[in-house]
Design a protein around this motif. Structure first.
Motif, PDB file in Angstrom:
ATOM      1  N   LEU A 166      31.605  -0.701  64.223  1.00 41.28           N
ATOM      2  CA  LEU A 166      31.741  -0.205  62.846  1.00 41.28           C
ATOM      3  C   LEU A 166      33.149   0.365  62.617  1.00 41.28           C
ATOM      4  O   LEU A 166      33.795   0.055  61.608  1.00 41.28           O
ATOM      5  CB  LEU A 166      30.698   0.878  62.567  1.00 41.28           C
ATOM      6  CG  LEU A 166      30.792   1.483  61.171  1.00 41.28           C
ATOM      7  CD1 LEU A 166      29.912   0.722  60.196  1.00 41.28           C
ATOM      8  CD2 LEU A 166      30.417   2.946  61.158  1.00 41.28           C
ATOM      9  N   TYR A 167      33.620   1.166  63.559  1.00 38.39           N
ATOM     10  CA  TYR A 167      34.973   1.730  63.420  1.00 38.39           C
ATOM     11  C   TYR A 167      36.015   0.611  63.343  1.00 38.39           C
ATOM     12  O   TYR A 167      36.929   0.670  62.514  1.00 38.39           O
ATOM     13  CB  TYR A 167      35.311   2.626  64.614  1.00 38.39           C
ATOM     14  CG  TYR A 167      34.539   3.925  64.695  1.00 38.39           C
ATOM     15  CD1 TYR A 167      34.052   4.540  63.550  1.00 38.39           C
ATOM     16  CD2 TYR A 167      34.291   4.543  65.916  1.00 38.39           C
ATOM     17  CE1 TYR A 167      33.355   5.743  63.627  1.00 38.39           C
ATOM     18  CE2 TYR A 167      33.603   5.745  66.004  1.00 38.39           C
ATOM     19  CZ  TYR A 167      33.128   6.338  64.858  1.00 38.39           C
ATOM     20  OH  TYR A 167      32.448   7.521  64.939  1.00 38.39           O
ATOM     21  N   LEU A 181      33.785  11.480  68.388  1.00 37.32           N
ATOM     22  CA  LEU A 181      33.656  10.258  67.574  1.00 37.32           C
ATOM     23  C   LEU A 181      32.647   9.275  68.176  1.00 37.32           C
ATOM     24  O   LEU A 181      32.276   8.299  67.526  1.00 37.32           O
ATOM     25  CB  LEU A 181      35.015   9.565  67.427  1.00 37.32           C
ATOM     26  CG  LEU A 181      36.056  10.291  66.580  1.00 37.32           C
ATOM     27  CD1 LEU A 181      37.329   9.472  66.501  1.00 37.32           C
ATOM     28  CD2 LEU A 181      35.524  10.553  65.186  1.00 37.32           C
ATOM     29  N   VAL A 185      35.688  -1.300  59.902  1.00 32.54           N
ATOM     30  CA  VAL A 185      36.157  -0.523  58.743  1.00 32.54           C
ATOM     31  C   VAL A 185      37.671  -0.322  58.836  1.00 32.54           C
ATOM     32  O   VAL A 185      38.385  -0.467  57.836  1.00 32.54           O
ATOM     33  CB  VAL A 185      35.405   0.830  58.647  1.00 32.54           C
ATOM     34  CG1 VAL A 185      35.977   1.681  57.523  1.00 32.54           C
ATOM     35  CG2 VAL A 185      33.923   0.598  58.406  1.00 32.54           C
ATOM     36  N   ALA A 223      27.651  -0.643  68.795  1.00 31.43           N
ATOM     37  CA  ALA A 223      27.501  -0.796  67.342  1.00 31.43           C
ATOM     38  C   ALA A 223      28.410   0.185  66.601  1.00 31.43           C
ATOM     39  O   ALA A 223      29.020  -0.170  65.583  1.00 31.43           O
ATOM     40  CB  ALA A 223      26.046  -0.585  66.941  1.00 31.43           C
ATOM     41  N   LEU A 224      28.508   1.390  67.130  1.00 32.71           N
ATOM     42  CA  LEU A 224      29.349   2.404  66.488  1.00 32.71           C
ATOM     43  C   LEU A 224      30.832   2.014  66.581  1.00 32.71           C
ATOM     44  O   LEU A 224      31.564   2.068  65.582  1.00 32.71           O
ATOM     45  CB  LEU A 224      29.107   3.764  67.153  1.00 32.71           C
ATOM     46  CG  LEU A 224      29.851   4.954  66.557  1.00 32.71           C
ATOM     47  CD1 LEU A 224      29.464   5.189  65.111  1.00 32.71           C
ATOM     48  CD2 LEU A 224      29.596   6.221  67.367  1.00 32.71           C
ATOM     49  N   GLU A 266      21.720  -4.239  70.735  1.00 34.84           N
ATOM     50  CA  GLU A 266      22.055  -3.080  71.579  1.00 34.84           C
ATOM     51  C   GLU A 266      20.790  -2.316  71.985  1.00 34.84           C
ATOM     52  O   GLU A 266      20.717  -1.770  73.086  1.00 34.84           O
ATOM     53  CB  GLU A 266      23.000  -2.159  70.800  1.00 34.84           C
ATOM     54  CG  GLU A 266      23.696  -1.136  71.671  1.00 34.84           C
ATOM     55  CD  GLU A 266      24.623  -0.249  70.863  1.00 34.84           C
ATOM     56  OE1 GLU A 266      25.817  -0.303  71.119  1.00 34.84           O
ATOM     57  OE2 GLU A 266      24.151   0.484  69.975  1.00 34.84           O
ATOM     58  N   ARG A 267      19.818  -2.305  71.103  1.00 37.51           N
ATOM     59  CA  ARG A 267      18.550  -1.623  71.435  1.00 37.51           C
ATOM     60  C   ARG A 267      17.680  -2.471  72.347  1.00 37.51           C
ATOM     61  O   ARG A 267      16.993  -1.978  73.220  1.00 37.51           O
ATOM     62  CB  ARG A 267      17.764  -1.320  70.155  1.00 37.51           C
ATOM     63  CG  ARG A 267      18.148  -0.049  69.477  1.00 37.51           C
ATOM     64  CD  ARG A 267      17.065   0.393  68.513  1.00 37.51           C
ATOM     65  NE  ARG A 267      16.645  -0.657  67.611  1.00 37.51           N
ATOM     66  CZ  ARG A 267      17.298  -0.982  66.497  1.00 37.51           C
ATOM     67  NH1 ARG A 267      18.376  -0.331  66.161  1.00 37.51           N
ATOM     68  NH2 ARG A 267      16.867  -1.953  65.714  1.00 37.51           N
ATOM     69  N   ALA A 316      23.468  -4.215  66.335  1.00 35.31           N
ATOM     70  CA  ALA A 316      22.757  -2.950  66.570  1.00 35.31           C
ATOM     71  C   ALA A 316      21.373  -3.215  67.168  1.00 35.31           C
ATOM     72  O   ALA A 316      20.922  -2.505  68.069  1.00 35.31           O
ATOM     73  CB  ALA A 316      22.642  -2.169  65.266  1.00 35.31           C
ATOM     74  N   TRP A 371      27.057   2.263  73.119  1.00 32.90           N
ATOM     75  CA  TRP A 371      27.468   2.625  71.756  1.00 32.90           C
ATOM     76  C   TRP A 371      28.385   1.567  71.126  1.00 32.90           C
ATOM     77  O   TRP A 371      29.358   1.879  70.444  1.00 32.90           O
ATOM     78  CB  TRP A 371      28.145   4.008  71.730  1.00 32.90           C
ATOM     79  CG  TRP A 371      27.253   5.122  72.169  1.00 32.90           C
ATOM     80  CD1 TRP A 371      26.231   5.062  73.073  1.00 32.90           C
ATOM     81  CD2 TRP A 371      27.281   6.486  71.734  1.00 32.90           C
ATOM     82  NE1 TRP A 371      25.631   6.284  73.227  1.00 32.90           N
ATOM     83  CE2 TRP A 371      26.266   7.189  72.423  1.00 32.90           C
ATOM     84  CE3 TRP A 371      28.080   7.191  70.831  1.00 32.90           C
ATOM     85  CZ2 TRP A 371      26.024   8.547  72.225  1.00 32.90           C
ATOM     86  CZ3 TRP A 371      27.840   8.544  70.661  1.00 32.90           C
ATOM     87  CH2 TRP A 371      26.826   9.206  71.346  1.00 32.90           C
ATOM     88  N   LEU A 431      40.207  -1.682  56.012  1.00 32.75           N
ATOM     89  CA  LEU A 431      41.112  -0.770  55.301  1.00 32.75           C
ATOM     90  C   LEU A 431      42.558  -1.223  55.450  1.00 32.75           C
ATOM     91  O   LEU A 431      43.332  -1.174  54.495  1.00 32.75           O
ATOM     92  CB  LEU A 431      40.952   0.660  55.831  1.00 32.75           C
ATOM     93  CG  LEU A 431      39.676   1.389  55.405  1.00 32.75           C
ATOM     94  CD1 LEU A 431      39.553   2.721  56.126  1.00 32.75           C
ATOM     95  CD2 LEU A 431      39.645   1.619  53.898  1.00 32.75           C
ATOM     96  N   ARG A 481      31.986  -9.747  46.596  1.00 33.11           N
ATOM     97  CA  ARG A 481      31.948  -8.533  47.400  1.00 33.11           C
ATOM     98  C   ARG A 481      30.537  -8.136  47.814  1.00 33.11           C
ATOM     99  O   ARG A 481      30.302  -7.754  48.951  1.00 33.11           O
ATOM    100  CB  ARG A 481      32.569  -7.382  46.612  1.00 33.11           C
ATOM    101  CG  ARG A 481      33.921  -7.026  47.150  1.00 33.11           C
ATOM    102  CD  ARG A 481      34.471  -5.873  46.380  1.00 33.11           C
ATOM    103  NE  ARG A 481      35.814  -6.200  45.944  1.00 33.11           N
ATOM    104  CZ  ARG A 481      36.576  -5.406  45.232  1.00 33.11           C
ATOM    105  NH1 ARG A 481      36.128  -4.254  44.852  1.00 33.11           N
ATOM    106  NH2 ARG A 481      37.777  -5.771  44.903  1.00 33.11           N
ATOM    107  N   TRP A 529      26.217  -6.762  61.389  1.00 32.41           N
ATOM    108  CA  TRP A 529      26.255  -5.515  62.168  1.00 32.41           C
ATOM    109  C   TRP A 529      24.844  -5.164  62.673  1.00 32.41           C
ATOM    110  O   TRP A 529      24.679  -4.733  63.818  1.00 32.41           O
ATOM    111  CB  TRP A 529      26.826  -4.379  61.313  1.00 32.41           C
ATOM    112  CG  TRP A 529      26.901  -3.092  62.055  1.00 32.41           C
ATOM    113  CD1 TRP A 529      27.881  -2.699  62.913  1.00 32.41           C
ATOM    114  CD2 TRP A 529      25.929  -2.046  62.061  1.00 32.41           C
ATOM    115  NE1 TRP A 529      27.585  -1.463  63.437  1.00 32.41           N
ATOM    116  CE2 TRP A 529      26.391  -1.045  62.933  1.00 32.41           C
ATOM    117  CE3 TRP A 529      24.709  -1.847  61.418  1.00 32.41           C
ATOM    118  CZ2 TRP A 529      25.697   0.138  63.171  1.00 32.41           C
ATOM    119  CZ3 TRP A 529      23.999  -0.676  61.653  1.00 32.41           C
ATOM    120  CH2 TRP A 529      24.491   0.298  62.529  1.00 32.41           C
TER     121      TRP A 529
END
Lengths: 373, 368
Positions: free
Chosen positions: B259-260, B51, B263, B255-256, B243-244, B240, B253, B267, B225, B236
């Motif tokens: 994102l998790y 992941l 989201v 940013a990843l 991070e670069r 990201a 990592w 949810l 929305r 985001w």
């Protein structure tokens, strides 16, 4: 997580057309980006997307496998919904009527393009013989060696049709004990992977591919079962995790999913997107253009490489990038629409009409009114 | 402890804190002691690597806490600026206690989740740490490695308090202003060095509670929305990009993981809003920051003390139990009384001011 709603309320999944559209766009984008790469051109859009999103999410370049993952998950979702309402024979015939005629016509077109040198086959070397065509039409060609695969992306149909067959056989179980179906699927995938992972030969390879990619479809199935409230959220999460781990295992074997460890991540992000958009009912999701596009995704999936690549090969050096792209997109749209309008939709419609007439009870003959005595 | 219908918020905080505890107590400490924990190796191979979740879920857990805070602070802002400021009492008292405990533990030569690991601290170091000066490299000793999360949370609270009027009337503009400010600081600090760069590195993480604020604003239809999705994407993208561009952030990592977290939280809000939290979840959520800050001191001390005598899995369980006990003490005797004490002090102060007739407006504030 999705409890509280009855199966009846949940039978319609509003986000599916939008998800299909995103999947189709992703697949076309990936294949287009690889066309640029193979011909040694630089595509500024691909560069921007690779640096801004792909690298930050540590995915494979050009969103490779994202559209595919999305399609397989959606397929698992939609097929489960259909299987819940149809008898096994009816389910199988409807899927065959939907998939095969368009596939066969697309393969004839591909044979023409490959044999005239306008298109490279998806795998193997042209020209292709009538035997190769038959092999492609029945998908048996994938299990043979050497083989000529006329349309590269059709390999996913091997996985999908295997899943459909499994689901058709399991329909009685799916109705009574829905959780058993993905559980048996996980067991089967695991056993098959254990048996074939180190065996040589094309047949074993493709049996392994089926077992490796089936978990994507089962994840879609599990989402659908949770959505309709037929499996509790915790059980769905457990079954989904098992299938995800099976895909990770296939990735570790490396033979079937051989592009680093980014494929499981790609699948996970596709699943997250499905969960986010499953209930999408906004303006874009409900727009007519979205449903029109979504209805044509299968034809687009079959034809996009055939339409894009020869046009780009001819037009890019002569007309330049933007006109070539516009022409390629227009050609893709026209052939996709033609295939949908003249093959996929009419065949499906005719079959449904025939099916309806067959089921209609014979109308009773009018009898003479009783004569009063 | 009564039941409450805030399951997604409690679940996000609870899961977040469990991930942090797993990361630092169960995974990192055995690593540093050259012990191999089979469970951790298994999870790394089958979950973390596929992941792309680094630091054994540690950052993911912290991101979950921050995104939830963004949501909760915004909800508080609707009811008044004072409630927003009240959020400071969720973070600072357990931080203050943990820093103090850590400073005391250094006197018994215990290893802490500090920078550097084995340190000897004096009163000036303790003062620098409770004033956040250590994190900005003004003091050489950082008693708690996770000080940054307290700083980010408090910065966000102050930002929201400053624009709470705008947030109530023109939510999208308030969020846009905050995002623009964050992006400006992050962009300009990239080339800087010293204190301003440290500030830039800290401000980057403000985008996470900001996304929490966006989820709140979309959930309560204060922002459409499409605009929410656009602003969320921009937030985001800022992380990201940083991070670069920032060498210090490269390769983690973040940013990843963000994102998790985002989201997952969105949810949870969508699927379980209005559902009642189970009691263990409430317990964890209420003590989240106590657990986050104290694990690096109490949890690590227990781990180091027990690991020569007991099997690793038993040591991990007991270290976690010690952290839970310390967090319970912190909650009962520091975190819960702190807001009441502050309110009483504020009342006394206002009473004196009113008696003097200095500020008649305070009367209205007390009533509100």
């Amino acid at each position: 997580m999705m409890a509280g709603a009855t199966g009846r309320e949940r039978s319609y999944v509003p986000g599916v057309p939008l998800l299909r559209m995103i999947g189709a766009v992703a697949v076309v984008y990936t294949h287009l980006a690889y066309w640029y790469q193979a011909r040694g051109y630089e595509w500024s859009l691909a560069m921007v997307l690779n640096t801004s999103i792909v690298e930050s999410l540590h995915l494979i370049d050009h969103f490779e496998a994202f559209g595919l993952s999305l399609f397989l998950v959606i397929s698992g979702l939609v097929i489960t919904q259909a299987a819940s309402k149809e008898a096994p024979g009816q389910f199988g015939t409807r899927r065959a009527v939907r998939l095969l005629p368009a596939l066969w016509v697309a393969l004839l077109l591909a044979l023409l393009l490959v044999n005239t040198g306008l298109l490279n086959p998806g795998s193997g070397r042209g020209p292709a013989s009538f035997g190769d065509l038959l092999g492609n039409m029945t998908l048996i060609e994938f299990f043979l060696s050497p083989h000529v695969i006329l349309i590269g992306p059709t390999w996913t149909l091997v996985v999908q049709i295997s899943f459909y067959t499994f689901v058709a056989l399991m329909i009685p179980v799916l109705r009574r004990w829905p959780w058993i179906v993905p559980a048996v699927g996980a067991t089967l995938s695991s056993v098959v992977l254990s048996l074939v992972w180190d065996l040589e030969g094309s047949t074993h390879l493709w049996i392994g591919v089926i077992a490796a990619y089936m978990p994507m479809l089962f994840i879609g199935q599990v989402i659908m079962l949770a959505w309709t409230g037929r499996v509790p959220g915790w059980a769905a999460a457990l079954l989904g995790s098992i299938h995800f781990l099976l895909f990770v295992r296939a990735d570790m074997i490396g033979r079937y999913v051989a592009i680093g460890d980014a494929r499981p991540r790609t699948l996970f992000i596709a699943v997250l997107l499905v969960l986010v958009l499953l209930n999408a009912s906004g303006r874009i999701a409900r727009h007519r253009a979205t449903s029109i596009f979504a209805a044509r995704t299968y034809c687009l999936y079959l034809l996009h490489q055939m339409a894009l690549y020869p046009v780009l090969d001819w037009a890019f050096p002569t007309l330049g990038e933007i006109p070539a792209l516009l022409l390629a997109f227009a050609t893709t749209a026209v052939v996709t629409e033609a295939m949908y309008r003249f093959i996929e939709a009419p065949v499906s419609r005719h079959y449904r009409r025939w099916e309806k007439n067959r089921r209609k009870p014979a109308t009773p003959r009018p009898t003479a009114a009783p004569v009063p005595s | 402890m009564s039941s409450r219908a805030t399951l997604p918020l409690d679940a996000a905080r609870g899961v977040g804190v469990l991930l942090v505890l797993y990361s630092y107590v169960v995974a990192l400490r055995p690593d540093e002691l050259d012990e191999e924990f089979r469970l951790v190796s298994f999870v790394r191979k089958w979950v973390n690597q596929p992941l792309g979740i680094g630091e054994d879920f540690g950052f993911l857990g912290l991101a979950l806490l921050l995104v939830t805070s963004g949501y909760q602070v915004s909800e508080a802002a609707i009811h008044g600026t004072r409630l927003v400021i009240g959020r400071l009492f969720v973070v600072y008292p357990p931080f203050l206690l943990a820093v103090t405990v850590a400073a005391v533990l250094t006197q018994v030569e215990s290893s802490l989740l500090s920078q550097p690991r084995d340190i000897d601290v004096g009163v000036s170091d303790w003062l620098a740490n409770i004033g956040f000066l250590a994190h900005l490299h003004i003091s050489p000793v950082l008693l708690l490695e996770l000080t940054w999360i307290a700083l980010v949370e408090m910065l966000f609270v102050l930002c929201t308090a400053a624009i709470s009027h705008l947030l109530r009337s023109l939510t999208w503009l308030a969020i846009l202003v905050q995002l623009a400010l964050v992006a400006a600081v992050v962009a300009t600090a990239r080339e800087a060095s010293g204190l301003y760069r440290e500030v830039g590195l800290l401000v980057v993480f403000l985008v996470i509670p900001l996304i929490g604020q966006l989820i709140w604003s979309v959930h309560y239809t204060r922002v459409p929305r499409w605009a929410g999705a656009l602003l969320c994407g921009a937030s985001w993208a800022t992380l990201a990009w940083a991070e670069r561009e920032y060498q210090e952030l490269n390769g983690w990592w973040y940013a990843l993981a963000t994102l998790y977290a985002v989201v997952g939280f969105a949810l949870a809000i969508r699927w379980s809003a209005g559902r009642i939290s189970p009691r263990p979840m409430i317990w964890l959520a209420d003590r989240a920051y106590g657990l986050v800050f104290l694990q690096g001191a109490v949890g690590w001390l227990a781990f180091d003390f027990l690991h020569p005598h007991l099997p690793l899995s038993v040591v991990a369980v007991l270290a976690l139990a010690a952290t839970f006990s310390a967090a319970e003490i912190s909650y009962r005797f520091v975190e819960r009384p702190a807001p009441f004490l502050a309110r009483r002090l504020a009342k006394q102060y206002r009473g004196t001011q009113n008696a003097r007739g200095d500020n008649p407006l305070n009367e209205g504030m007390v009533r509100s």
